[in-house]
Design a protein around this motif. Sequence first.
Motif, mmCIF file in Angstrom:
data_model
loop_
_atom_site.group_PDB
_atom_site.id
_atom_site.type_symbol
_atom_site.label_atom_id
_atom_site.label_comp_id
_atom_site.label_asym_id
_atom_site.label_seq_id
_atom_site.Cartn_x
_atom_site.Cartn_y
_atom_site.Cartn_z
ATOM 1 N N VAL A 192 0.857 -1.182 0.000
ATOM 2 C CA VAL A 192 0.000 0.000 0.000
ATOM 3 C C VAL A 192 0.891 1.228 0.000
ATOM 4 O O VAL A 192 1.697 1.411 0.908
ATOM 5 N N PRO A 193 0.802 2.081 -1.028
ATOM 6 C CA PRO A 193 1.639 3.287 -1.055
ATOM 7 C C PRO A 193 1.161 4.305 -0.035
ATOM 8 O O PRO A 193 -0.023 4.354 0.315
ATOM 9 N N CYS A 201 0.314 7.271 -5.592
ATOM 10 C CA CYS A 201 -1.067 7.262 -5.115
ATOM 11 C C CYS A 201 -1.600 8.684 -5.047
ATOM 12 O O CYS A 201 -0.831 9.659 -5.034
ATOM 13 N N GLY A 202 -2.906 8.783 -5.007
ATOM 14 C CA GLY A 202 -3.558 10.063 -4.827
ATOM 15 C C GLY A 202 -4.137 10.194 -3.438
ATOM 16 O O GLY A 202 -3.935 11.189 -2.741
ATOM 17 N N LEU A 203 -4.872 9.167 -3.008
ATOM 18 C CA LEU A 203 -5.431 9.146 -1.664
ATOM 19 C C LEU A 203 -4.417 8.603 -0.656
ATOM 20 O O LEU A 203 -4.296 9.119 0.451
ATOM 21 N N PRO A 231 -11.940 3.131 -2.692
ATOM 22 C CA PRO A 231 -10.798 3.045 -3.617
ATOM 23 C C PRO A 231 -9.643 2.240 -3.013
ATOM 24 O O PRO A 231 -9.322 2.391 -1.834
ATOM 25 N N ILE A 232 -9.021 1.420 -3.854
ATOM 26 C CA ILE A 232 -7.873 0.604 -3.448
ATOM 27 C C ILE A 232 -6.690 0.991 -4.329
ATOM 28 O O ILE A 232 -6.751 0.859 -5.558
ATOM 29 N N GLU A 233 -5.615 1.486 -3.717
ATOM 30 C CA GLU A 233 -4.394 1.843 -4.431
ATOM 31 C C GLU A 233 -3.261 0.931 -3.960
ATOM 32 O O GLU A 233 -2.932 0.917 -2.774
ATOM 33 N N LEU A 234 -2.675 0.178 -4.888
ATOM 34 C CA LEU A 234 -1.591 -0.744 -4.557
ATOM 35 C C LEU A 234 -0.413 -0.502 -5.494
ATOM 36 O O LEU A 234 -0.573 0.015 -6.603
#
Length: 915
Positions: A192-193, A201-203, A231-234
């Motif tokens: 996870v960033p 990532c943005g969020l 939202p999922i940012e990986l």
Amino acid sequence: MASLTLSLLHLLLMVSVASAWSMYPYYRYYGGSVTFTPKGQNSDGTYEVEFRNKQTSFYCYQNGYTCYYGNCGSQTQTTNALIAGNSYGLTWCQYEVVTKRKLSSNQPFAIRYPTSYNSRYGQGYWYSNVRSSQAAWRMMAHVDLGTRSDTGESNRSPITTMLPVLRVPRNCPRSFNMTVFDPDGDRVRCRVPTRSSTYECGLCGLVSGFSLDQNSCSLQYTHSTRVGFHPIELVVEDFPNKYITLSYSNGYYTSKHPLSSGRRKRQLPITTAEPTTTTTAPTTTTNAPTTTTDAPTTTTDAPTTTTDAPTTTTDAPTTTDAPTTTTNAPTTTTDAPTTTTDAPTTTTDAPTTTDAPTTTTDAPTTTTDAPTTTTDAPTTTTDAPTTTTDAPTTTTDAPTTTTDAPTTTTDAPTTTTDAPTTTTDAPTTTTDAPTTTTGVPTTTSRPYQSSIAPLSKLPLQFSVHVDSYQARSCLDGDYFPIFLSPTPSNGVNLPAFVNQTLEIKVVSTAQYSTIYDLIIAGPEGISKQKISTEEFVIKWTPTDNELNDHFPICFVSEARDKVYRHQIYQSELRCVIVDVGHHETTVTCNETTITVEVEKSYLIRRNEDNLHLNDFTDPSCNLTTSSNSTHLVAVMSLNTCGTLIEEDEDNIIFKNEITSADPNQIISRQHDVEIAFSCVYPKRTNVTLGFSHKNPYAFTEKGFGAFTFQFEFFDSQLFRTQKDASTYPVEVYLKQMIFMQIEATTSIPNTELFVESCKATPYDNPNSRIRYTIIENGCVKDNTVQIYPSSKSQFRFGMQAFEFIGAHEEVYITCSVILCETGISGTRCSQGCIRSDSGSHRSKREAVAQTSSHSISQGPLRLVRTSDSQVSGSSMNLGLNIIFIVGCLLVCVVVVYRSRRSKAKYQPLPTSEMD
């Protein structure tokens, strides 16, 4: 009053902004992903790389990328295509953009998204979600095409994709296992960033109610107090399994370490020039000028000294005690020539001394204290030449080159081996014949280029929609669809071939909901076809551009509640990896064997030691027996190696597979090879089945309708009691009479049964090289055979159990049978025995007067050891260990089945045995 007015205006502005954000969601994003594939080096020395970028927005919009750092080259080609869109009640559109770039080198670089922002229409922003309604959408990919030391090829990125929108009811925990495949076999991590400044990532961070297993790339949902989009940012990263280096076209290199081992922290930006270094650490000089070709290090007029970590080489360290001094280890360089300053030159016969005289031992050749081993450019001193007390020693034309026997100083001067330079009492100047070694060049090290810790860094982003309703059951199969055979397992590798359509059958079901749709994500050109309510077929046809590449295809089954139709349930997430090759698997089928030939692709070679058929315990099923350096070859009988036998109305199907799955593990997270193959035989074709006891064979033919053949063993010539199926294999003694009956059952009157041939084999393979003919062309060949009276629909015969050459424990007998109408001349039944020397020929069968020749069998029979035999007779040899061969194997001697190719089959069929 003014304050109230200002507050109202501020509130109105906030409402207007919020309305604008909710009114125009057209170009807002649900997620995206990027992968890259090296496409080789061009004839002009440039490199080519292909990017596959998936973006999912509300209104099918694609945002461009820009170069983040490094030399990103120039774009040469781009295509885009719609992949998938919409879930029940949710609107979204996933596009894939494929671009190719031309690069001047294979050095690392990075790209980032997006390039354009528009707050009014949502360009460059996440779709409104539980975390924010105005969050920036960002992605970054780090690309490294360096040549790997372990494979000798360009580094390749992990391969992954994801459905852009997944759905869960708020009360049901769910797990999403993301399939990430690495073509180089590297270890892959999903993390996870946390820093938006890196454009990862943005969020940033993980939304509440979710957790991530980094090693397995598995996302778990437990609960959420809020409904809507999460939202999922990986970031997907790959690490080598052992220490490797990556080499670049400019002569530099970098090192990569396994994830589990400790690594020094490296800065993100790529450095362009580093000091001259050796294998262990770069040589850092302080004041003296060091001049190299690729990365020159220039100093002034002071002697060359190393500081804390002097450079050490592997083959020949140089140590000194005289003017130019090192601390722990001597400095030996290779590619970049180094010039030093204040080291005196000493010779053998008349040592030249400056402050401390130096004497040599056996090799008179001496050079300066910090000898330069160069390859490409000569060592030249300019302002601060290597000097003795009276005059400088200057080398001019030829570089000082050493290899395995470098110039070493101990407490004496530096000595070389092949071409000594001798000086006199005066200062020595070497001009035409500098100190040069020819036979043994010194191993050199390359300049080092710093980089990030992982080999690659890729974005993987999507959204999970938490629905407002609560499921009445969270058990898979109730409301959540479950997948049924022949749906491929999660994570398996499926072979595909250029210009041939790959078809993946997906079947799912649920008890309290109705299958509504199949949501898919995959490469450009992928499609789906609905076969029935619960069955879909995913189709994709690779092109030459996809040859030797790997492509993920992911899917979920979506169902609607049978009562509350607005409630939607999705199955588990499944993904497969499609490996595109040149040639399809060749399957050759004959009456008794299946032969499979598969070209050894990269994936097969990588898993070769783990590949096996369904039955991996039988030594005869070992895939190495018939395989060679280019092809994987499997040869098996129809009833061996775990082959499954199934039947439909018209065909008998034999199915097996080559797989790398561990049979001892119930659940495997490895990326298994799964090459399914099958042979399909029309029921009128002669095949040999190998069950312990055969049930009646059922056939259907025009003019005869449905009919069956039953082959059984009996206790006596009275044919009253047949052998019980539980007693198989049936034990018999040598020369004991065996009684057999074949009976046809049909609703058509006036028919008769004809047995055309019977033969025995030591195993269930009538085409075995070792065989014994009992009946041939309707003629009895064994003199112990006796024919017993029976009806026209029966054939009763007996024979003695005989010695069969070879120590075989079981015997099978196969017979070829035909059903004819009685009283019709010219049928095979009316011809009877046809001897091979009679000159007569069998007539062509009449369309309605006789059936095709059918193969039926029974067995096995096992011969009791002769030492236990109760049969008397002077001819019996009690010392024999010969096994009796009698069993039922019917071979069709008329109908010959042509070899055919068969692609992978996924359709389940009922068993071929019939009651």
